[in-house]
Design a protein around this motif. Structure first.
Motif, PDB file in Angstrom:
ATOM      1  N   SER A 263       0.828  -1.212   0.000  1.00 59.82           N
ATOM      2  CA  SER A 263       0.000   0.000   0.000  1.00 59.82           C
ATOM      3  C   SER A 263       0.859   1.258   0.000  1.00 59.82           C
ATOM      4  O   SER A 263       0.492   2.256  -0.631  1.00 59.82           O
ATOM      5  N   SER A 264       2.028   1.214   0.632  1.00 59.84           N
ATOM      6  CA  SER A 264       2.882   2.414   0.565  1.00 59.84           C
ATOM      7  C   SER A 264       3.454   2.585  -0.845  1.00 59.84           C
ATOM      8  O   SER A 264       3.588   3.720  -1.326  1.00 59.84           O
ATOM      9  N   PHE A 265       3.765   1.479  -1.526  1.00 56.44           N
ATOM     10  CA  PHE A 265       4.222   1.587  -2.926  1.00 56.44           C
ATOM     11  C   PHE A 265       3.141   2.239  -3.800  1.00 56.44           C
ATOM     12  O   PHE A 265       3.423   3.123  -4.614  1.00 56.44           O
ATOM     13  N   ILE A 266       1.893   1.801  -3.605  1.00 53.66           N
ATOM     14  CA  ILE A 266       0.799   2.349  -4.425  1.00 53.66           C
ATOM     15  C   ILE A 266       0.610   3.835  -4.103  1.00 53.66           C
ATOM     16  O   ILE A 266       0.427   4.655  -5.010  1.00 53.66           O
ATOM     17  N   ASN A 267       0.695   4.182  -2.816  1.00 53.59           N
ATOM     18  CA  ASN A 267       0.550   5.597  -2.434  1.00 53.59           C
ATOM     19  C   ASN A 267       1.633   6.466  -3.067  1.00 53.59           C
ATOM     20  O   ASN A 267       1.359   7.578  -3.528  1.00 53.59           O
ATOM     21  N   GLU A 268       2.862   5.955  -3.068  1.00 50.60           N
ATOM     22  CA  GLU A 268       3.967   6.704  -3.674  1.00 50.60           C
ATOM     23  C   GLU A 268       3.740   6.907  -5.171  1.00 50.60           C
ATOM     24  O   GLU A 268       3.960   7.979  -5.726  1.00 50.60           O
TER      25      GLU A 268
END
Ligand SMILES: *Cc1c(COP(=O)(O)O)cnc(C)c1O
Length: 382
Positions: A263-268
């Motif tokens: 989810s942090s990858f997608i947010n970035e």
């Protein structure tokens, strides 16, 4: 000068530790990391089953085998994809045909699909499988596609190599709500990586069993699946012709570690896309169109400009250390497919898209400064 690529992996200390721990464990392959990765993917995707592979390409091959694709059958896909989405049919001795893209989302166009199916039905030449591709990470119009496929008894595979973490009508891609099988890739430029690796998800136990069998020589150790009865506890049977398409535990350890940061990858990726959307909005550029019922995983950020500007942009960025790319050269124009009879002019929307598309850098570790450099360089050309 540090070059900036269109995409790259984001590997941190926890990934390195996970791989090192597996290297000194009892299993380098066929151990606990692969099953853990499969279980974690079923949770992420809300699917019943997940089967790990050594690549998305082998997963696509086994998906076609599980759906019984044979010589004499046909598989349809989009011309704007990586060649693997089409090649999987050729591995099974089947024919490939293409459906043109939607000019705005660049995904396989549902109305072009319906038209082509109605014509194919008249000729008695319906496809057995349709492979849809969630291009750049944006889900296809699955509801429409599934409705058409179901009406004509055609199987659907989602090539979600770009779309781990994407959502369609608030469902995770990979839940197979509108398909038989979904495929993911963990190649380094994709959303998460296992260096090389792929995964198939499905809710149909028979398809899961067939894919697992095909990925490991056609060998089973389950007494229910065996043809004979055997006293020997070590016995296994080869009941069909399979391959060695298994993922190793070393690769799965990296995949497991990366999946925790999905989810942090997608947010970035979303943050970078938002910046491009804002900064490029006043320039003569066609920006990505994301449908309101879709959350894109933003594997790729593709802009469209006229042909001459595309070349000028590509060159100017390259001369300043920014390596953009074009996704994709239409599959039907590859020499291998041209030899099969496809030609320029067959899929006008795909060909027009190809003349104008340019993939800008987007990956979680792209810094604000790097992103700003890319934007300034684009503004210098336009
Ligand atoms: C990357 C990719 C594949 C192939 O993935 P591998 O894991 O490298 O085999 C297939 N289809 C699409 C759309 C891809 O982008």
């Amino acid at each position: 000068m540090n070059t900036i690529n269109y995409g790259r992996q984001t590997v941190d200390e926890s990934d390195i530790k996970a791989v090192l721990d597996t290297l000194t464990s009892d299993y380098l392959t066929q151990g606990p990391q692969v099953s853990l990765f499969e279980q974690s993917i079923t949770k992420t995707c809300s699917s019943q089953h997940a089967i790990a592979f050594n690549s998305a390409t082998s997963a696509l091959h086994c998906a076609c085998l599980a759906l019984d694709l044979k010589p004499g059958d046909t598989l349809w896909t989009t011309p704007i994809t990586f060649v693997a989405s089409a090649n999987c049919a050729r591995y099974c001795g089947a024919e490939v045909d293409f459906v043109d893209i939607d000019p705005d989302t660049y995904n396989l166009c549902p109305s072009a699909l319906l038209k082509k199916i109605q014509e194919a039905e008249k000729k008695g030449a319906l496809p057995k499988i349709i492979v849809v591709v969630h291009l750049c990470g944006q889900p296809c119009d699955m509801k429409k596609i599934s409705k058409i496929a179901t009406a004509y008894n055609i199987k659907v595979i989602e090539d979600a190599s770009h779309a781990l973490g994407a959502r369609y009508q608030n469902h995770p891609i990979g839940d197979c709500k509108y398909s038989d099988i979904t495929i993911f890739s963990f190649h380094p430029v994709k959303i998460i990586t296992s260096a090389e690796g792929g995964m198939a998800t499905t809710n149909q136990i028979e398809l899961a069993k067939k894919m697992r069998l095909a990925a490991s020589h056609g060998i089973t150790r389950s007494s229910e699946e065996m043809i004979g009865k055997h006293e020997e506890p070590w016995f296994y049977e080869q009941i069909s012709l399979g391959y060695n398409y298994r993922m190793s535990d070393i690769h799965a350890a990296l995949g497991n570690s990366q999946l925790k940061r999905l989810s942090s990858f997608i947010n970035e990726r979303q943050r970078i896309a938002d910046t491009y959307n804002t900064e490029l909005s006043t320039l003569p550029i066609k920006l990505p169109l994301i449908e309101p019922d879709c959350l894109s995983a933003y594997h790729l950020y593709v802009i469209r400009v006229d042909k001459q500007t595309r070349m000028a942009l590509y060159e100017h960025l390259k001369n300043n250390g920014v390596l953009t790319n074009v996704h994709y050269i239409p599959v039907h124009l590859q020499p291998y497919y041209k030899k099969l009879g496809f030609k320029k002019g067959d899929y006008p929307n795909a060909e027009k898209y190809y003349e104008e598309a340019l993939t800008l850098p987007i990956y979680p570790s792209l810094t604000k400064e790097q992103l700003n450099t890319v934007i300034q360089l684009i503004k210098q050309v336009l």
